[in-house]
Design a protein around this motif. Structure first.
Motif, PDB file in Angstrom:
ATOM      1  N   ARG A  15      16.181  49.097  34.553  1.00  0.00           N
ATOM      2  CA  ARG A  15      15.312  49.879  34.557  1.00  0.00           C
ATOM      3  C   ARG A  15      14.927  50.459  32.936  1.00  0.00           C
ATOM      4  NH1 ARG A  15      20.412  51.563  36.631  1.00  0.00           N
ATOM      5  NH2 ARG A  15      20.731  52.317  35.093  1.00  0.00           N
ATOM      6  N   SER A  16      16.017  49.201  32.442  1.00  0.00           N
ATOM      7  CA  SER A  16      15.189  49.299  30.555  1.00  0.00           C
ATOM      8  C   SER A  16      13.825  48.445  30.508  1.00  0.00           C
ATOM      9  CB  SER A  16      15.921  48.095  29.805  1.00  0.00           C
ATOM     10  OG  SER A  16      17.246  48.085  30.086  1.00  0.00           O
ATOM     11  N   ILE A  17      13.507  49.297  29.661  1.00  0.00           N
ATOM     12  CA  ILE A  17      12.265  49.079  28.651  1.00  0.00           C
ATOM     13  C   ILE A  17      11.709  48.100  28.165  1.00  0.00           C
ATOM     14  CG2 ILE A  17       9.397  50.103  28.093  1.00  0.00           C
ATOM     15  CD1 ILE A  17       9.992  52.308  29.705  1.00  0.00           C
ATOM     16  N   VAL A  18      11.605  47.407  27.974  1.00  0.00           N
ATOM     17  CA  VAL A  18      11.453  45.648  26.458  1.00  0.00           C
ATOM     18  C   VAL A  18      10.416  45.906  25.952  1.00  0.00           C
ATOM     19  CG1 VAL A  18      13.163  44.460  27.769  1.00  0.00           C
ATOM     20  CG2 VAL A  18      11.305  44.331  28.244  1.00  0.00           C
ATOM     21  N   VAL A  19      10.502  44.680  24.886  1.00  0.00           N
ATOM     22  CA  VAL A  19       8.870  44.546  23.942  1.00  0.00           C
ATOM     23  C   VAL A  19       9.111  43.748  23.330  1.00  0.00           C
ATOM     24  CG1 VAL A  19       9.389  46.528  22.456  1.00  0.00           C
ATOM     25  CG2 VAL A  19       6.605  45.545  22.761  1.00  0.00           C
ATOM     26  N   ALA A  20       8.119  42.973  22.929  1.00  0.00           N
ATOM     27  CA  ALA A  20       8.366  40.953  21.809  1.00  0.00           C
ATOM     28  C   ALA A  20       8.313  42.455  21.024  1.00  0.00           C
ATOM     29  CB  ALA A  20       6.851  41.180  21.749  1.00  0.00           C
ATOM     30  N   ALA A  21       9.183  41.494  19.727  1.00  0.00           N
ATOM     31  CA  ALA A  21       9.548  42.020  18.612  1.00  0.00           C
ATOM     32  C   ALA A  21       8.768  41.764  17.849  1.00  0.00           C
ATOM     33  CB  ALA A  21      11.096  41.592  18.186  1.00  0.00           C
ATOM     34  N   LYS A  22       8.208  43.052  16.371  1.00  0.00           N
ATOM     35  CA  LYS A  22       7.046  42.475  15.698  1.00  0.00           C
ATOM     36  C   LYS A  22       7.254  41.178  14.900  1.00  0.00           C
ATOM     37  CE  LYS A  22       6.544  47.532  15.062  1.00  0.00           C
ATOM     38  NZ  LYS A  22       6.204  47.664  16.973  1.00  0.00           N
ATOM     39  N   ASP A  23       8.285  40.608  14.548  1.00  0.00           N
ATOM     40  CA  ASP A  23       9.384  39.626  13.560  1.00  0.00           C
ATOM     41  C   ASP A  23       8.553  38.296  14.512  1.00  0.00           C
ATOM     42  OD1 ASP A  23       8.691  41.596  11.225  1.00  0.00           O
ATOM     43  OD2 ASP A  23      11.204  41.934  12.061  1.00  0.00           O
ATOM     44  N   GLN A  24       8.004  38.035  14.791  1.00  0.00           N
ATOM     45  CA  GLN A  24       7.531  36.809  15.297  1.00  0.00           C
ATOM     46  C   GLN A  24       5.827  37.142  15.859  1.00  0.00           C
ATOM     47  OE1 GLN A  24       5.906  36.336  18.646  1.00  0.00           O
ATOM     48  NE2 GLN A  24       5.999  38.827  19.161  1.00  0.00           N
ATOM     49  N   VAL A  25       5.388  35.013  15.514  1.00  0.00           N
ATOM     50  CA  VAL A  25       4.131  34.598  15.925  1.00  0.00           C
ATOM     51  C   VAL A  25       4.464  33.483  17.784  1.00  0.00           C
ATOM     52  CG1 VAL A  25       2.306  33.395  14.949  1.00  0.00           C
ATOM     53  CG2 VAL A  25       3.861  34.957  13.390  1.00  0.00           C
ATOM     54  N   SER A  26       3.211  33.834  18.444  1.00  0.00           N
ATOM     55  CA  SER A  26       2.752  33.107  19.524  1.00  0.00           C
ATOM     56  C   SER A  26       1.716  32.096  19.398  1.00  0.00           C
ATOM     57  CB  SER A  26       3.507  34.264  20.585  1.00  0.00           C
ATOM     58  OG  SER A  26       2.586  35.433  20.554  1.00  0.00           O
ATOM     59  N   SER A  27       1.823  32.026  20.363  1.00  0.00           N
ATOM     60  CA  SER A  27       0.662  30.656  20.243  1.00  0.00           C
ATOM     61  C   SER A  27       0.668  29.822  21.668  1.00  0.00           C
ATOM     62  CB  SER A  27       0.213  29.536  19.537  1.00  0.00           C
ATOM     63  OG  SER A  27      -1.416  28.902  19.533  1.00  0.00           O
ATOM     64  N   ASP A  28      -1.193  29.913  22.410  1.00  0.00           N
ATOM     65  CA  ASP A  28      -0.612  30.251  23.869  1.00  0.00           C
ATOM     66  C   ASP A  28      -0.703  28.233  24.077  1.00  0.00           C
ATOM     67  OD1 ASP A  28      -0.787  28.957  26.205  1.00  0.00           O
ATOM     68  OD2 ASP A  28      -2.931  29.462  26.622  1.00  0.00           O
ATOM     69  N   LEU A  29      -0.158  27.127  23.913  1.00  0.00           N
ATOM     70  CA  LEU A  29      -0.157  25.885  24.269  1.00  0.00           C
ATOM     71  C   LEU A  29      -0.624  25.061  25.454  1.00  0.00           C
ATOM     72  CD1 LEU A  29       2.336  24.783  21.496  1.00  0.00           C
ATOM     73  CD2 LEU A  29      -0.903  24.776  21.116  1.00  0.00           C
ATOM     74  N   GLY A  30      -1.992  25.258  26.636  1.00  0.00           N
ATOM     75  CA  GLY A  30      -2.652  24.720  27.442  1.00  0.00           C
ATOM     76  C   GLY A  30      -0.942  25.257  28.666  1.00  0.00           C
ATOM     77  N   GLY A  31      -0.245  26.954  28.371  1.00  0.00           N
ATOM     78  CA  GLY A  31       0.123  27.058  29.537  1.00  0.00           C
ATOM     79  C   GLY A  31       1.778  27.473  29.522  1.00  0.00           C
TER      80      GLY A  31
END
Length: 108
Positions: A15-31
């Motif tokens: 039942r929890s609602i989750v979200v990515a934290a603001k203090d991060q950076v992400s990058s997609d590398l081919g899947g």
């Protein structure tokens, strides 16, 4: 004494609602996805399923909705999927990459 992240992981449920934290950076590398925590300067790598979950938590989302999407897209038993999604999210919360939202309903 427990940390706030440890308390959050115990409180996590479908039942929890989750979200990515603001203090991060992400990058997609081919899947696959590479995450950099700005809080602790650590890199984390996510496989295909982890990357899909990461896509879903970019906006607030209910854990049960994540479970349903993953179970459907990867043709996984719902009970097994739920256990795996909860374990993954608990790990991400413990690392400060995901947080439990303050009760706001997810965008639809």
């Amino acid at each position: 004494m427990t940390s706030p992240a440890q308390n959050e992981t115990r409180d996590l449920s479908t039942r929890s609602i989750v979200v990515a934290a603001k203090d991060q950076v992400s990058s997609d590398l081919g899947g696959e996805t590479i995450l950099l925590s700005m809080e602790n300067a650590m890199y984390y790598g996510l496989d295909e399923v982890g990357s899909r979950i990461w896509e879903l938590v970019r906006e607030p989302v209910r854990v049960s909705d994540i479970r349903d999407v993953i179970a459907d897209e990867y043709d996984v038993d719902v009970d097994r999927c739920e256990a795996d999604v909860l374990a993954f999210l608990r790990e991400m919360i413990a690392k400060g990459l995901v947080q439990i939202a303050d009760g706001a309903e997810p965008a639809r």
